[in-house]
Design an enzyme around this catalytic site. Sequence first.
Site, PDB file in Angstrom:
ATOM      1  CG  HIS A 209      -1.769   1.222   1.356  1.00  0.00           C
ATOM      2  ND1 HIS A 209      -2.735   1.523   0.426  1.00  0.00           N
ATOM      3  CD2 HIS A 209      -1.793   2.213   2.274  1.00  0.00           C
ATOM      4  CE1 HIS A 209      -3.338   2.650   0.780  1.00  0.00           C
ATOM      5  NE2 HIS A 209      -2.784   3.091   1.893  1.00  0.00           N
TER       6      HIS A 209
ATOM      7  NE  ARG B 226      17.136  19.168  14.708  1.00  0.00           N
ATOM      8  CZ  ARG B 226      17.159  20.287  15.441  1.00  0.00           C
ATOM      9  NH1 ARG B 226      17.127  20.202  16.763  1.00  0.00           N
ATOM     10  NH2 ARG B 226      17.229  21.461  14.862  1.00  0.00           N
TER      11      ARG B 226
ATOM     12  CG  ASP C  89      -4.876   2.735  -2.934  1.00  0.00           C
ATOM     13  OD1 ASP C  89      -4.644   3.095  -1.768  1.00  0.00           O
ATOM     14  OD2 ASP C  89      -5.757   1.916  -3.231  1.00  0.00           O
TER      15      ASP C  89
ATOM     16  N   GLY D  91      -1.625  11.713   3.199  1.00  0.00           N
ATOM     17  CA  GLY D  91      -1.283  12.683   2.157  1.00  0.00           C
ATOM     18  C   GLY D  91      -0.351  12.150   1.080  1.00  0.00           C
ATOM     19  CE  LYS D  92      -0.396   6.038   1.224  1.00  0.00           C
ATOM     20  NZ  LYS D  92      -1.300   6.352   2.363  1.00  0.00           N
TER      21      LYS D  92
END
Length: 308
Positions: free
Chosen positions: A139, A244, A178, A159-160
């Site tokens: 997916h 980071r 999807d 939000g892909k």
Amino acid sequence: MENMKFSEIISNYGLVYYTPEIDPDEVIINTPEVNRPALQLAGFFEHFDKERVQVIGNVECAFLDNMEKKNRVWVYDKLMSSGIPCLIICRGVEPDKELLEAAVKYGVPVATTEMATSPFDAELTRWLHVQLAPEKTLHGVLVDVYGEGVLIMGESGIGKSEAALELIKRGHRLVSDDVVIVKKVSDETLIGTSPDMTKHLIELRGIGVIDVKALFGVESILDTANIDMVIQLEEWDRGKDYDRLGLIDHHIDILGNQVISYNIPVRPGRNVAVIVESASVNHRQKMLGYNAAQELERRVEESFSEDK
């Protein structure tokens, strides 16, 4: 795909089929390797890779033509009764009557191609490795960004698809939205593609399904792409300590292959498409031998040394 029908090979390469008595749909190929019988034509069948597609060319045919008929018929009978799935003859050489009789007797389909033997052998081996490669369905969204295949994963609604749409508008290419079908073609290479049902389509919540090819043109889509990296989108967690610097590479296992993976926290105001672009360029730089995090570490160490 774990196996395929011989008819698919016939169709893909436009082979001329010589044994209509045998249904090529009933003949199953389940190994990607191809074999050119050599010693077998001289009667030696020990250690014979009989489960493979068998390919012969001019040299083998000339060798058989020079044999006495009774010996040639014996070789045909021995070869066809050994359990081979099929026989393909190259350079357009037509099979003789005795070969076809033995083929029909033992249910072995025979076909020919105009291609030279070595190129056909290599091409068929390559194609079979792709077609018969182990596969799984994931997916996510697969996009080609600056030549890097990026698999965007995350929870439903994160939000892909929206990130993929922004990337397409910025000139990159969609492979699948999807659902991504992933094939392992080697220990180093994973290839992703889209199911036929959803090819070139993106689902956007609140809008519905859009056709990327129709809206943005053929340059905005791609049928397949290598999976070079994974972007894992997740909700921003203020209490989580995110990487980071990027000194340590993280990987995700897909079909036994280790693919570099980045966890990207999502919150309002973050342009995910730009982050994906930057991650792609940074990944390419690392592949070319430059690591910005290591460069920063080197500068810091130099600064400490100068202070001392």
